[in-house]
Design a protein around this motif. Structure first.
Motif, PDB file in Angstrom:
ATOM      1  N   GLY A 379      72.689   4.752  60.724  1.00 58.48           N
ATOM      2  CA  GLY A 379      73.508   5.028  59.753  1.00 58.48           C
ATOM      3  C   GLY A 379      73.662   6.274  59.866  1.00 58.48           C
ATOM      4  O   GLY A 379      74.549   6.925  58.804  1.00 58.48           O
ATOM      5  N   LYS A 380      73.326   7.282  60.757  1.00 61.37           N
ATOM      6  CA  LYS A 380      73.713   8.802  60.914  1.00 61.37           C
ATOM      7  C   LYS A 380      74.573   8.978  62.126  1.00 61.37           C
ATOM      8  O   LYS A 380      74.226   9.115  63.140  1.00 61.37           O
ATOM      9  N   PRO A 381      75.848   8.680  61.882  1.00 66.45           N
ATOM     10  CA  PRO A 381      76.946   9.029  63.208  1.00 66.45           C
ATOM     11  C   PRO A 381      76.818  10.432  63.588  1.00 66.45           C
ATOM     12  O   PRO A 381      76.687  11.485  62.700  1.00 66.45           O
ATOM     13  N   GLY A 382      77.413  10.620  64.719  1.00 67.91           N
ATOM     14  CA  GLY A 382      77.514  12.109  65.118  1.00 67.91           C
ATOM     15  C   GLY A 382      78.935  12.164  65.481  1.00 67.91           C
ATOM     16  O   GLY A 382      79.593  11.409  65.903  1.00 67.91           O
ATOM     17  N   ILE A 383      79.521  13.413  65.600  1.00 65.11           N
ATOM     18  CA  ILE A 383      80.866  13.654  66.073  1.00 65.11           C
ATOM     19  C   ILE A 383      80.695  14.458  67.437  1.00 65.11           C
ATOM     20  O   ILE A 383      80.204  15.525  67.333  1.00 65.11           O
ATOM     21  N   LYS A 384      81.258  14.108  68.266  1.00 61.69           N
ATOM     22  CA  LYS A 384      81.173  14.704  69.708  1.00 61.69           C
ATOM     23  C   LYS A 384      82.717  15.580  70.024  1.00 61.69           C
ATOM     24  O   LYS A 384      83.509  14.890  70.101  1.00 61.69           O
ATOM     25  N   PHE A 385      82.346  16.702  70.070  1.00 66.45           N
ATOM     26  CA  PHE A 385      83.717  17.710  70.447  1.00 66.45           C
ATOM     27  C   PHE A 385      83.602  18.110  72.018  1.00 66.45           C
ATOM     28  O   PHE A 385      82.461  18.479  72.585  1.00 66.45           O
ATOM     29  N   ASN A 386      84.658  17.674  72.624  1.00 67.94           N
ATOM     30  CA  ASN A 386      84.588  17.776  74.004  1.00 67.94           C
ATOM     31  C   ASN A 386      85.587  19.001  74.505  1.00 67.94           C
ATOM     32  O   ASN A 386      86.605  19.241  73.860  1.00 67.94           O
ATOM     33  N   VAL A 387      85.301  19.811  75.536  1.00 69.85           N
ATOM     34  CA  VAL A 387      86.201  20.766  76.183  1.00 69.85           C
ATOM     35  C   VAL A 387      86.007  20.477  77.581  1.00 69.85           C
ATOM     36  O   VAL A 387      84.998  20.509  78.273  1.00 69.85           O
ATOM     37  N   PHE A 388      87.195  19.939  78.358  1.00 71.64           N
ATOM     38  CA  PHE A 388      87.347  19.450  79.653  1.00 71.64           C
ATOM     39  C   PHE A 388      88.024  20.378  80.430  1.00 71.64           C
ATOM     40  O   PHE A 388      89.086  20.909  80.058  1.00 71.64           O
ATOM     41  N   THR A 389      87.552  20.662  81.574  1.00 69.90           N
ATOM     42  CA  THR A 389      88.442  21.468  82.832  1.00 69.90           C
ATOM     43  C   THR A 389      88.400  20.827  84.060  1.00 69.90           C
ATOM     44  O   THR A 389      87.231  20.418  84.546  1.00 69.90           O
ATOM     45  N   THR A 390      89.424  21.047  84.689  1.00 71.44           N
ATOM     46  CA  THR A 390      89.627  20.341  85.916  1.00 71.44           C
ATOM     47  C   THR A 390      88.763  21.205  86.972  1.00 71.44           C
ATOM     48  O   THR A 390      88.777  22.570  87.047  1.00 71.44           O
ATOM     49  N   GLY A 391      88.300  20.700  88.186  1.00 69.14           N
ATOM     50  CA  GLY A 391      87.594  21.597  89.090  1.00 69.14           C
ATOM     51  C   GLY A 391      86.444  20.929  89.567  1.00 69.14           C
ATOM     52  O   GLY A 391      85.950  19.830  89.308  1.00 69.14           O
ATOM     53  N   PRO A 392      85.702  21.337  90.740  1.00 70.77           N
ATOM     54  CA  PRO A 392      84.639  20.691  91.088  1.00 70.77           C
ATOM     55  C   PRO A 392      83.452  20.585  90.368  1.00 70.77           C
ATOM     56  O   PRO A 392      83.237  21.409  89.426  1.00 70.77           O
ATOM     57  N   HIS A 393      82.716  19.496  90.501  1.00 67.71           N
ATOM     58  CA  HIS A 393      81.517  19.184  89.593  1.00 67.71           C
ATOM     59  C   HIS A 393      80.431  20.423  89.851  1.00 67.71           C
ATOM     60  O   HIS A 393      80.292  20.931  90.928  1.00 67.71           O
ATOM     61  N   LEU A 394      79.669  20.617  88.627  1.00 68.34           N
ATOM     62  CA  LEU A 394      78.546  21.502  88.887  1.00 68.34           C
ATOM     63  C   LEU A 394      77.429  20.892  89.902  1.00 68.34           C
ATOM     64  O   LEU A 394      77.300  19.712  89.868  1.00 68.34           O
ATOM     65  N   SER A 395      76.613  21.774  90.391  1.00 66.29           N
ATOM     66  CA  SER A 395      75.634  21.522  91.466  1.00 66.29           C
ATOM     67  C   SER A 395      74.654  20.875  90.304  1.00 66.29           C
ATOM     68  O   SER A 395      74.409  21.503  89.303  1.00 66.29           O
ATOM     69  N   PRO A 396      73.509  20.202  90.688  1.00 69.96           N
ATOM     70  CA  PRO A 396      72.399  19.870  89.990  1.00 69.96           C
ATOM     71  C   PRO A 396      71.706  20.959  89.376  1.00 69.96           C
ATOM     72  O   PRO A 396      71.091  20.879  88.690  1.00 69.96           O
ATOM     73  N   GLN A 397      71.631  22.275  90.383  1.00 69.68           N
ATOM     74  CA  GLN A 397      70.758  23.267  89.882  1.00 69.68           C
ATOM     75  C   GLN A 397      71.511  23.881  88.758  1.00 69.68           C
ATOM     76  O   GLN A 397      70.916  24.194  87.749  1.00 69.68           O
ATOM     77  N   ASP A 398      72.855  23.884  88.713  1.00 64.63           N
ATOM     78  CA  ASP A 398      73.572  24.303  87.753  1.00 64.63           C
ATOM     79  C   ASP A 398      73.420  23.547  86.286  1.00 64.63           C
ATOM     80  O   ASP A 398      73.332  24.186  85.318  1.00 64.63           O
ATOM     81  N   VAL A 399      73.624  22.469  86.256  1.00 63.42           N
ATOM     82  CA  VAL A 399      73.215  21.403  85.432  1.00 63.42           C
ATOM     83  C   VAL A 399      71.975  21.647  84.498  1.00 63.42           C
ATOM     84  O   VAL A 399      71.918  21.696  83.118  1.00 63.42           O
TER      85      VAL A 399
END
Length: 465
Positions: A379-399
């Motif tokens: 009963g406790k919803p969340g609202i997810k705000f997204n900002v997407f950009t094109t480009g190569p995925h981040l490396s695991p180290q960066d993530v």
């Protein structure tokens, strides 16, 4: 004469020392009890952290006197927590004390244990990070009770007092360190979100000077034309007048840009330079209901739209955007959330890259929101705000480290930055009770934050990825 002055100067301390001598004669602690107190003082000075101090408090009576102990400390939320046990060691954070315990001004016996109040420094009680009118800030429990004589009971009472004064000083020291770290971070926030963006004023003024110079040249040419002995060249006058008009329009546009920048800067300054932040050593929110898109996203989007387009970055609607007239039931700190979007859009400007999609080159940014039912519990919803950009995925180290203070990803190339922006985003969202995150998506990278909703509005469009 000098000795008399010295004696008067020392007299209050001399009397206090003599009182201590009489006290210790009255206490008549055993040799082992005296050694236990000396060991406590030595180790309390040797170990600086509160966790180690808690361990010392419960270990000394066990090793010297054979008594088991538990240590309970009052926390910021005004509740009593069990922090250390001589048999179990340090307890996990949030371990509540039994509800039957009370913060008594005097020692009491219960369930085979002796409970002694831990008192802080009365003169500094208001400096503690929690509200406590009395100086009792914790409880020392010692057991088994059946072994204790009156001398043992007196020892634990005085031992609890020694714990109290040391604990009070260590809490204040830890708070001061935390406070200083917060202020240093706040200064970094101000530099990142206010001072650096304010360098754009130089660009504005340079463009104004350039336009004013052109305006002066046209005015000179117009005067020369009008004062010429030859008949006026109407076509040339029209061209000069049109040029003056265009420059005037350009100057008006620049002034509007400066006004927007000024309004944004004023909002950020008011938000970051609040007195409450500095006094409390933490971000103090000023929440209010708002139109999320109109008051938070739109002004930042307007700031960055031309800059994005100059870099060939389109603003795409694949995430559905956010309806301008939507009434999302959110109460937030508008100034701080505006800076969150400023940081996310600034990163989009720097790091959006061209990718191939179905044989075509694309380079865009998209934003939107989606409702996540029960995200914060039933009963406790969340609202997810997204900002997407094109480009190569981040490396695991960066993530793993991208939201850490000072960390800059491996994809920065020659882009300027401090590695502070996403860390600031994380702080602001978490103080709102939300979470931040990153996720790879087809064509690029999505940075998001999720805030708790009071109630669930109508569902939004699905993401286009």
């Amino acid at each position: 004469m000098g000795e008399e002055v010295a004696t008067k100067d020392l007299e209050p301390i001399v009397q206090r020392v003599k009182q201590k001598i009489r006290d210790y004669e009255r206490y008549s602690f055993s040799h082992v009890q005296g050694r236990a107190l000396r060991a406590f003082f030595d180790l309390a000075q040797e170990y600086e952290t509160l966790d180690n101090f808690y361990r010392i408090c419960v270990t000394i009576p066990r090793e010297f006197l054979g008594y088991q102990c538990r240590l309970y400390i009052l926390s910021k939320d005004g509740r009593l927590y069990l922090v250390a046990d001589s048999q179990k060691g340090l307890l996990p954070p949030g371990t509540m004390a039994p509800k039957t315990l009370c913060l008594s001004e005097t020692p009491y016996e219960k369930n085979g244990s002796l409970f002694c109040p831990i008192r802080g420094n009365r003169r500094l009680i208001t400096k503690l990070p929690f509200h406590q009118e009395e100086e009792v800030i914790g409880i020392l429990e010692a057991f088994p009770l059946e072994r204790m004589d009156d001398k043992d009971r007196l020892f634990f009472e005085k031992y609890a007092n020694r714990i109290g004064y040391n604990l009070h000083n260590k809490i204040l020291a830890a708070e001061n360190i935390r406070h200083l770290r917060f202020i240093n971070n706040l200064v970094a926030d101000i530099e990142h979100n206010v001072i650096v963006p304010n360098l754009r004023y130089r660009i504005f003024f340079n463009r104004l000077r350039r336009e004013l110079k052109r305006l002066g040249e046209l005015e000179t040419a117009l005067r020369e034309e009008l004062s010429s002995s030859e008949p006026p060249n109407l076509e040339r006058i029209k061209r000069l007048a049109a040029g003056i008009f265009n420059i005037r329009c350009q100057i008006e546009t620049e002034i509007k840009e400066i006004e927007k920048h000024y309004e944004n800067t004023s909002l950020f300054l008011e938000t970051l330079l609040r007195r409450d932040h500095f006094e409390r050593g933490e971000l103090v929110l000023r929440k209010r209901p708002c139109r999320f898109y109109k008051e938070i996203i739109a002004p930042q989007l307007e700031r960055y739209e031309k800059r994005l387009l100059r870099r060939g970055i389109k603003i795409d609607n694949r995430l559905g955007g956010i309806p301008e007239d939507e009434d999302i039931p959110l109460a937030v700190d508008v100034g701080l959330l505006s800076q969150v979007y400023a940081n996310l859009f600034s990163n989009a400007e720097k790091y959006t890259r061209e990718v191939e999609n179905q044989g075509h080159k694309v380079k865009f940014m998209a934003f939107g929101r989606e409702i996540i039912p029960d995200y914060f519990g039933p009963g406790k919803p969340g609202i997810k705000f997204n900002v997407f950009t094109t480009g190569p995925h981040l490396s695991p180290q960066d993530v793993e480290k991208i939201f850490h203070e000072g960390y800059r990803g491996t994809n920065i190339e020659n882009e300027p930055g401090t590695g502070h922006g996403l860390h600031f985003v994380k702080k602001v969202i978490e103080v709102h009770g939300g979470v931040v995150g990153y996720e790879p998506k087809p064509l690029g990278n999505n940075f998001y934050f999720i805030l708790p909703l009071k109630s669930e509005p109508a569902p939004s469009k699905e993401d286009g990825f």
